[in-house]
Design an enzyme around this catalytic site. Sequence first.
Site, PDB file in Angstrom:
ATOM      1  N   GLU A   9       9.250   9.345 -56.842  1.00 48.72           N
ATOM      2  CA  GLU A   9      10.484  10.052 -57.376  1.00 48.72           C
ATOM      3  C   GLU A   9      10.144  11.284 -58.225  1.00 48.72           C
ATOM      4  OE1 GLU A   9      14.344   8.410 -59.593  1.00 48.72           O
ATOM      5  OE2 GLU A   9      13.662   7.272 -57.988  1.00 48.72           O
ATOM      6  N   ASP A 107      11.929   5.006 -57.508  1.00 45.56           N
ATOM      7  CA  ASP A 107      12.265   4.036 -58.225  1.00 45.56           C
ATOM      8  C   ASP A 107      13.029   2.880 -57.496  1.00 45.56           C
ATOM      9  OD1 ASP A 107      11.405   5.257 -60.481  1.00 45.56           O
ATOM     10  OD2 ASP A 107      13.188   5.603 -61.479  1.00 45.56           O
ATOM     11  N   TYR A 334      10.176  -2.000 -65.876  1.00 50.15           N
ATOM     12  CA  TYR A 334      11.428  -1.092 -65.335  1.00 50.15           C
ATOM     13  C   TYR A 334      12.841  -1.214 -66.023  1.00 50.15           C
ATOM     14  CZ  TYR A 334      14.428   1.209 -61.804  1.00 50.15           C
ATOM     15  OH  TYR A 334      15.053   2.343 -61.083  1.00 50.15           O
TER      16      TYR A 334
END
Length: 770
Positions: A9, A107, A334
């Site tokens: 990303e 992601d 995350y």
Amino acid sequence: MSKTLVIAEKPSVGQDLARVLTGPFKKGEGFLEGPDEVITWAVGHLVQLAEPDAYDPKYKTWRMPDLPIVPDHFKLIVRDERSRKQMSVVTKQIGREDVGDVVNACDAGREGELIFAYLYEKAKGKKPVRRLWLNSMTSAAMKQAFAGLRPADEFALLEDAARSRSEADWIVGMNATRAATIRLRSSFDGAVSLGRVQTPTLAIIARREEEIRAFKPEPYWLVDATFAAPPLAGEPAAGERTYIGHYQAPAGSPGNTRGPRIATEQEALQIVEACRGEPGTITKLEKKEQREKAPMLYDLTTLQREANNRYGFSAKRTLAAAQRLYEEHKALTYPRTNSRYLTSDMVEEIKPIAELVGADADYRKAAEYVTGLDVLPLGRVVNNEKVTDHHAIIPTRAQHQLEKMGSDDRRIYDMAARRFLAVFHPEAVFENTRVETTVSAGDSLASAGDSSASAGGSFVFRTRGKLLLVPGWRGVYDEVATDTRAAGEDDDDVDQQLPRLQKDEQVQTREIDSARKETKPPRRYSDASLLGAMETAGKLVDDEELREAMKDSGIGTPATRAAIIERLIQVGYVERDGRALVASEKGLNVIRLLNEHALTSPELTGSWEHRLGKIERGEDSRKDFMSDIAGFAEETVKELDETLKDVRIPRARLGPCPVCGHEIVENRKGYSCWAREDPGCGFVIWKSKAGKQLPIAVARELIRTGYTDRAVTGFRGRSGRTFRARLAMSQTEDGKWRVEFNEPWAREGVKPPEADAEATAETVEARSAA
């Protein structure tokens, strides 16, 4: 031998992935190439949905008969010139003959899935795709994820939900914005931006502002007394035992419910006079044990809310720090998660993570407690059913280099590390003490039969105390304080450290006085309270378990809520005033005009978010959802056309011009004495100033006095940071009037004072931004 193309990303993630794959990697223009893999990257959203004129040139002109616009198939375009350069790199790598398959390493969530899906479709990719699903950016986690690459088909439903969200926002936002703008051109300067998510969020803020403006404060009085009990036998050196009591009106007294508030000053003074110097008796003394569980692990919204309460961080600022801790420092998992639980396969990781966190002296004692447990308390922590895409935010199993973290990152890491350790600690135990002291009324008041006294001619004063018996999880934070009052209950008893007291003890009233207070309006939303309202679709819910149950029906997602708040500020609907989010006049007028339209309903958009979650789980269909969205857009256009057709917002009149005496009138871009029939003298206050729309109240003050007495909030410098400043009118050499910042730092180009919470080192940039 064919190679695998890995699409990340961001460039930084691509470089991290290269470190765990077989190298060496050679650097190319926008990609890295190794013996077995080629790594390239997006830069966020390289590709987006096309504007309406991409479907038909007639849509360049905004016309009501052309609405609603609902494409059968959505077209994609490259976002901008910077994106075009990297998109050409990605497209070339996808088309290489020696690339046999592709790994989606964006992601691991709905937005990451959308970024890849749009990019791959625009590049006309046809090669087989596998998914890299990461919860952590540590080397071990990345190696493990590459070893377990998953088929792209497993994420088809996630892609359906992602595309549905994006297309729904386009359909509703595009059509509603065009319809409202067409009908309100005479009232607003520029577009009237509406959206599936931003409008109900604005409605929450605007309706609270209307409540505040309509609020009429009412006076009331409080009476507090200081009581003294004699020294305990055998402890004369300790002296009198003093404590404070808060008067409580008896149930059913005129003008009062049972509580501390007194309706009139006369009644309050009567109580003071009746009790001054009088003896009292401790008529009630209750002690109860209170056990307080450790708070649950962080999801993103809870982390953002607490960082706002603790440090004043905006939701965007907290997310940026958490993202850096995930990507750059590899210290947190995350962050864009809505879960506060861990999965059962992570249980073996808990003690090693605690040991790594405990390498820093600040966390050593708490970490040693966790690593020393024979059996971890997992009941409130581990729940596979409560984890969908990502588990709760916790520290990673890696060496955490705290000295390399910036101030924001260090604070967010500290919050996550302490929360992770605290959740495995026992309950904190308090002893709550409730004391009631009854003072007999003086003869004159008792004979007068005063309504504030009880039937026996006496007055009751209440006292609360709290004593920490077992620190438990609170010891992890080196704090024992706890918020014992709900928001707005400023009059309620405040916990105090109490001396040893006994029931039926006689005490003396040493001091007593009354204080005038006023009822307060509801508090404006902060990032913290607004995020909470968004999470529960506008409902005020404090209970953690109930909030968990409502998450799927919130406004937006943890990944998007910060951007929604910033969008409202960007389009001029909302301004920051310290930590408060304040609806501007434009924002208020938009919601007033929409009235009760379904577009303003938090419950409606919450139900849509719930359906998007069901699409992810295969419990609802993308086709049905998009059909409902198209129908809603059609109804919205029709309703806005009918209700806004003849709307005219009256222009404010601000009094005589300080230069020529003509009437100052509001127009779309400013406040001036200009009119078609009379150009006036040229005096004008432009509404737009350093990213802020100056409200009528500020313009009136500038017209009346030539300057603002207090600093005006909500200005924005080039860095994006907000600041506050006083304003003053000045005249240029050619006779034109300007609004300038009336601050030493603006005049002299020095740094703003540190005492200003909104001021930052970048604030001086505001001079050129104005």
